[in-house]
Design a protein around this motif. Structure first.
Motif, PDB file in Angstrom:
ATOM      1  N   LEU A 197     -10.418  12.017  12.083  1.00 21.61           N
ATOM      2  CA  LEU A 197     -10.396  13.188  11.217  1.00 21.61           C
ATOM      3  C   LEU A 197      -8.969  13.548  10.816  1.00 21.61           C
ATOM      4  O   LEU A 197      -8.703  13.899   9.659  1.00 21.61           O
ATOM      5  N   HIS A 198      -8.028  13.444  11.746  1.00 22.44           N
ATOM      6  CA  HIS A 198      -6.627  13.723  11.409  1.00 22.44           C
ATOM      7  C   HIS A 198      -6.110  12.724  10.381  1.00 22.44           C
ATOM      8  O   HIS A 198      -5.352  13.108   9.461  1.00 22.44           O
ATOM      9  N   ARG A 199      -6.478  11.466  10.494  1.00 23.78           N
ATOM     10  CA  ARG A 199      -6.041  10.467   9.509  1.00 23.78           C
ATOM     11  C   ARG A 199      -6.606  10.789   8.128  1.00 23.78           C
ATOM     12  O   ARG A 199      -5.904  10.677   7.117  1.00 23.78           O
ATOM     13  N   GLN A 200      -7.857  11.184   8.100  1.00 17.95           N
ATOM     14  CA  GLN A 200      -8.470  11.497   6.808  1.00 17.95           C
ATOM     15  C   GLN A 200      -7.861  12.757   6.197  1.00 17.95           C
ATOM     16  O   GLN A 200      -7.661  12.836   4.977  1.00 17.95           O
ATOM     17  N   ARG A 201      -7.571  13.755   7.028  1.00 18.88           N
ATOM     18  CA  ARG A 201      -6.923  14.951   6.513  1.00 18.88           C
ATOM     19  C   ARG A 201      -5.582  14.608   5.884  1.00 18.88           C
ATOM     20  O   ARG A 201      -5.229  15.142   4.813  1.00 18.88           O
ATOM     21  N   ALA A 202      -4.832  13.718   6.520  1.00 23.92           N
ATOM     22  CA  ALA A 202      -3.517  13.331   5.985  1.00 23.92           C
ATOM     23  C   ALA A 202      -3.647  12.652   4.625  1.00 23.92           C
ATOM     24  O   ALA A 202      -2.748  12.764   3.779  1.00 23.92           O
ATOM     25  N   ALA A 203      -4.762  11.950   4.412  1.00 19.74           N
ATOM     26  CA  ALA A 203      -4.971  11.298   3.121  1.00 19.74           C
ATOM     27  C   ALA A 203      -5.338  12.301   2.037  1.00 19.74           C
ATOM     28  O   ALA A 203      -5.139  12.041   0.844  1.00 19.74           O
ATOM     29  N   LEU A 204      -5.858  13.458   2.442  1.00 21.90           N
ATOM     30  CA  LEU A 204      -6.271  14.486   1.485  1.00 21.90           C
ATOM     31  C   LEU A 204      -5.142  15.469   1.197  1.00 21.90           C
ATOM     32  O   LEU A 204      -4.918  15.853   0.044  1.00 21.90           O
ATOM     33  N   THR A 205      -4.414  15.885   2.234  1.00 19.76           N
ATOM     34  CA  THR A 205      -3.377  16.888   2.070  1.00 19.76           C
ATOM     35  C   THR A 205      -2.324  16.742   3.160  1.00 19.76           C
ATOM     36  O   THR A 205      -2.628  16.317   4.279  1.00 19.76           O
ATOM     37  N   GLY A 206      -1.109  17.118   2.824  1.00 19.51           N
ATOM     38  CA  GLY A 206      -0.054  17.107   3.815  1.00 19.51           C
ATOM     39  C   GLY A 206       0.038  18.398   4.602  1.00 19.51           C
ATOM     40  O   GLY A 206       0.837  18.505   5.552  1.00 19.51           O
ATOM     41  N   GLU A 207      -0.763  19.382   4.238  1.00 16.43           N
ATOM     42  CA  GLU A 207      -0.759  20.663   4.923  1.00 16.43           C
ATOM     43  C   GLU A 207      -1.582  20.595   6.208  1.00 16.43           C
ATOM     44  O   GLU A 207      -2.617  19.918   6.259  1.00 16.43           O
ATOM     45  N   PRO A 208      -1.161  21.307   7.245  1.00 14.68           N
ATOM     46  CA  PRO A 208      -1.895  21.276   8.522  1.00 14.68           C
ATOM     47  C   PRO A 208      -3.094  22.238   8.506  1.00 14.68           C
ATOM     48  O   PRO A 208      -3.176  23.171   9.313  1.00 14.68           O
ATOM     49  N   VAL A 209      -4.021  22.011   7.572  1.00 15.76           N
ATOM     50  CA  VAL A 209      -5.186  22.893   7.494  1.00 15.76           C
ATOM     51  C   VAL A 209      -6.029  22.718   8.764  1.00 15.76           C
ATOM     52  O   VAL A 209      -6.010  21.658   9.411  1.00 15.76           O
ATOM     53  N   PRO A 210      -6.764  23.747   9.179  1.00 12.86           N
ATOM     54  CA  PRO A 210      -7.571  23.651  10.401  1.00 12.86           C
ATOM     55  C   PRO A 210      -8.572  22.492  10.347  1.00 12.86           C
ATOM     56  O   PRO A 210      -9.064  22.119   9.276  1.00 12.86           O
ATOM     57  N   VAL A 211      -8.846  21.950  11.519  1.00 13.08           N
ATOM     58  CA  VAL A 211      -9.852  20.887  11.634  1.00 13.08           C
ATOM     59  C   VAL A 211     -11.012  21.408  12.486  1.00 13.08           C
ATOM     60  O   VAL A 211     -10.818  22.151  13.443  1.00 13.08           O
ATOM     61  N   MET A 212     -12.232  21.011  12.126  1.00 12.53           N
ATOM     62  CA  MET A 212     -13.416  21.468  12.838  1.00 12.53           C
ATOM     63  C   MET A 212     -14.421  20.331  12.924  1.00 12.53           C
ATOM     64  O   MET A 212     -14.292  19.307  12.242  1.00 12.53           O
ATOM     65  N   ALA A 213     -15.407  20.517  13.780  1.00 10.16           N
ATOM     66  CA  ALA A 213     -16.435  19.486  13.963  1.00 10.16           C
ATOM     67  C   ALA A 213     -17.796  20.146  14.083  1.00 10.16           C
ATOM     68  O   ALA A 213     -17.926  21.254  14.617  1.00 10.16           O
ATOM     69  N   VAL A 214     -18.793  19.439  13.587  1.00  9.71           N
ATOM     70  CA  VAL A 214     -20.195  19.799  13.789  1.00  9.71           C
ATOM     71  C   VAL A 214     -20.827  18.638  14.532  1.00  9.71           C
ATOM     72  O   VAL A 214     -20.822  17.510  14.047  1.00  9.71           O
ATOM     73  N   SER A 215     -21.336  18.905  15.717  1.00 12.60           N
ATOM     74  CA  SER A 215     -21.852  17.838  16.552  1.00 12.60           C
ATOM     75  C   SER A 215     -23.206  18.226  17.132  1.00 12.60           C
ATOM     76  O   SER A 215     -23.370  19.328  17.654  1.00 12.60           O
ATOM     77  N   ARG A 216     -24.138  17.306  17.059  1.00 12.38           N
ATOM     78  CA  ARG A 216     -25.464  17.541  17.643  1.00 12.38           C
ATOM     79  C   ARG A 216     -25.403  17.538  19.165  1.00 12.38           C
ATOM     80  O   ARG A 216     -26.168  18.235  19.834  1.00 12.38           O
ATOM     81  N   SER A 217     -24.475  16.774  19.723  1.00 10.82           N
ATOM     82  CA  SER A 217     -24.418  16.592  21.173  1.00 10.82           C
ATOM     83  C   SER A 217     -23.179  17.187  21.809  1.00 10.82           C
ATOM     84  O   SER A 217     -22.776  16.789  22.902  1.00 10.82           O
ATOM     85  N   GLY A 218     -22.533  18.128  21.134  1.00  7.74           N
ATOM     86  CA  GLY A 218     -21.397  18.798  21.730  1.00  7.74           C
ATOM     87  C   GLY A 218     -20.072  18.116  21.442  1.00  7.74           C
ATOM     88  O   GLY A 218     -20.003  17.112  20.727  1.00  7.74           O
ATOM     89  N   VAL A 219     -19.004  18.662  22.042  1.00  6.89           N
ATOM     90  CA  VAL A 219     -17.635  18.180  21.822  1.00  6.89           C
ATOM     91  C   VAL A 219     -17.029  17.815  23.162  1.00  6.89           C
ATOM     92  O   VAL A 219     -17.140  18.555  24.142  1.00  6.89           O
ATOM     93  N   ASP A 220     -16.342  16.660  23.188  1.00 14.52           N
ATOM     94  CA  ASP A 220     -15.774  16.154  24.441  1.00 14.52           C
ATOM     95  C   ASP A 220     -14.275  15.912  24.293  1.00 14.52           C
ATOM     96  O   ASP A 220     -13.754  14.905  24.762  1.00 14.52           O
ATOM     97  N   CYS A 221     -13.589  16.827  23.609  1.00 17.61           N
ATOM     98  CA  CYS A 221     -12.141  16.689  23.467  1.00 17.61           C
ATOM     99  C   CYS A 221     -11.553  18.021  23.041  1.00 17.61           C
ATOM    100  O   CYS A 221     -12.213  18.830  22.396  1.00 17.61           O
TER     101      CYS A 221
END
Length: 472
Positions: A430-454
């Motif tokens: 996700l961080h790599r893809q964000r860098a390809a879209l914008t150089g700004e440190p916009v917030p990152v989020m996730a939607v997960s059916r089975s939770g988050v492990d990081c």
């Protein structure tokens, strides 16, 4: 929430409101009109007919057929005979040969001393290109019908035509109240079927929230139990609803139907749709896509970013129709000869990949509804981002507007797997893809059916969080 067209009772209580609301307001023009639209098989006609039956008022329910004007008027006479209007025999005896004459005799058949209900279903079938029917309806309403204590309900499944009926410059503009009856949302589906949040989304994707299909789903049953039962019955609502809707919208030979099948099979770009639709030419393909988008059957989407893009992608808007076109329609012959088990096996094999893509519009809608919260700001536009070659594809992009944003508010990833949580590898991607879209440190989020492990996310959402977007 949908309301009673006369007394504004809540949708759940609409058929039980009892009818006192039909008394009407001002005695000089007590008539009221409601224009009810919603996609096919969502339950519009049944809801209105039950309301009319339980109101205690005399009513006439007429459904246009889309045949010739003569046949439609003959159908009106037959429906009038079966109605509870005290003077319904006038309509049958008059045998009107035009809608001008039909409205005159209908007005004469409506009681002047008590409330009544007049329902015209499938109104778009009666609307013509020169607006003749709309003009006759407007004249009849202004001169006669509105002076009677009648509730006129106009129903239609062609969303664009029903919106046009009340649009500026059209004869019937501002003469009725617009109402929309949507399908059951994921929270309503989950409550109706007794499912947990993740299963509620599965059921919403398969049924599209259509009440007829949900009614066949045993309460508490899992997805695979329901599919196993439905695929063993060739006339189950799950199998026949899509075909009936398509038959009503398009003849089998229509180019638009071929194009819709190509999009339903998973093709999303203009070139790939043309290839899948048997090499259809660019001009007829463009016309078909315009027709499908005008009817709101297909959505044409552009990536949300700070730069303009022409990489338009298409998807079927109705989750149930998307499911049917991709996984059920091609197997109908197999199901009809009693081998639904083979179809079910193929659905199991492709379910994870299909569901992961199909759930994206529901996730974006949910986020648009629940934000802002502690982790993310409100986002006027929630979409996705992709490049022509798909080397960058971001599931969720929140922005101040779409498709060309002035400010990106957040980016996110959807991981809809039953046994695999969102982990550090997904976060790095996700961080790599964000860098390809914008150089700004916009917030990152996730939607997960089975939770988050990081760690490292600004916000995370699971199925239960998303369901709060639709309060019950």
């Amino acid at each position: 929430m949908e309301r009673c067209p006369a007394c504004t009772s809540a949708r759940s209580a609409w058929p039980e409101c009892g009818g006192p609301c039909l008394a009407g307001p001002a005695p000089e023009r007590p008539g009221r009109c409601v224009m009810l639209r919603g996609r096919r098989r969502v339950g519009k006609s049944r809801l209105v007919e039950r309301f009319a039956e339980r109101s205690g008022a005399p009513f006439l329910f007429y459904a246009a057929t889309g045949a010739s004007p003569r046949d439609d008027l003959a159908r009106l006479a037959r429906d009038a005979q079966a109605s509870t209007l005290p003077l319904a025999g006038l309509v049958a005896a008059a045998r009107p040969e035009s809608w001008d004459a039909a409205f005159d005799v209908l007005a004469a058949a409506l009681p002047a001393d008590r409330a009544s209900v007049l329902v015209i279903d499938e109104v778009p079938y009666l609307m013509d290109t020169d607006g003749a029917f709309e003009g006759m309806l407007q004249r009849a309403w202004d001169r006669v019908l509105e002076t009677k204590p009648v509730l006129l309900v106009l129903i239609g499944s062609d969303l664009s035509m029903m919106e046009a009926l009340n649009s500026y410059g059209r004869p019937f503009h501002q003469r009725g109240r617009e109402m929309v009856l949507g399908p059951l949302n994921p929270a309503e589906v989950g409550q109706m079927l007794g499912l947990d949040p993740a299963e509620a989304f599965d059921a919403a994707l398969v049924t599209g929230g259509l009440p007829l299909i949900c009614a066949e789903w045993p309460r508490g049953a899992g997805l695979w139990d329901f599919l196993g039962e439905a695929l063993s019955d060739p006339v189950s609502a799950l199998l026949v609803s899509a075909e009936r809707s398509l038959a009503a919208e398009f003849p089998p030979q229509a180019q638009a139907r071929k194009v819709l099948a190509a999009i339903g099979s998973g093709e999303r770009t203009f070139t790939n749709i043309a290839r899948a639709a048997s090499g259809i030419g660019a001009t007829p393909l463009q016309r078909a896509l315009e027709l499908l988008t005008d009817k709101r059957i297909v959505a044409a989407e552009l990536p949300v970013s700070l730069r303009p893009s022409k990489d338009r992608r298409y998807r079927v808007t109705d989750p149930y129709l998307r499911f049917w076109l991709h996984l059920l329609g091609p197997s109908m012959e197999e199901i009809e000869r009693g081998r639904g088990d083979l179809t079910l096996a193929r659905i199991r094999e492709s379910w994870t990949s299909w569901c992961g893509r199909a759930v994206e519009p529901l996730v974006r809608e949910a986020l648009a509804r629940i934000l802002p919260d502690a982790g993310l700001p409100a986002a006027p536009a929630v979409g996705g981002y992709w490049t022509r070659t798909n080397d960058v594809e971001i599931d969720i992009v929140g922005a101040d507007r779409a498709p060309i944003a002035k400010e990106l508010l957040f980016v996110g990833s959807i991981k809809w797997l039953e046994q695999s949580p969102f982990d550090r590898h997904d976060l790095a991607a996700l961080h790599r893809q964000r860098a390809a879209l914008t150089g700004e440190p916009v917030p990152v989020m996730a939607v997960s059916r089975s939770g988050v492990d990081c760690p490292g996310l600004d916000a995370a959402y699971g199925p239960g969080d998303l369901l709060t977007a639709w309060p019950l």
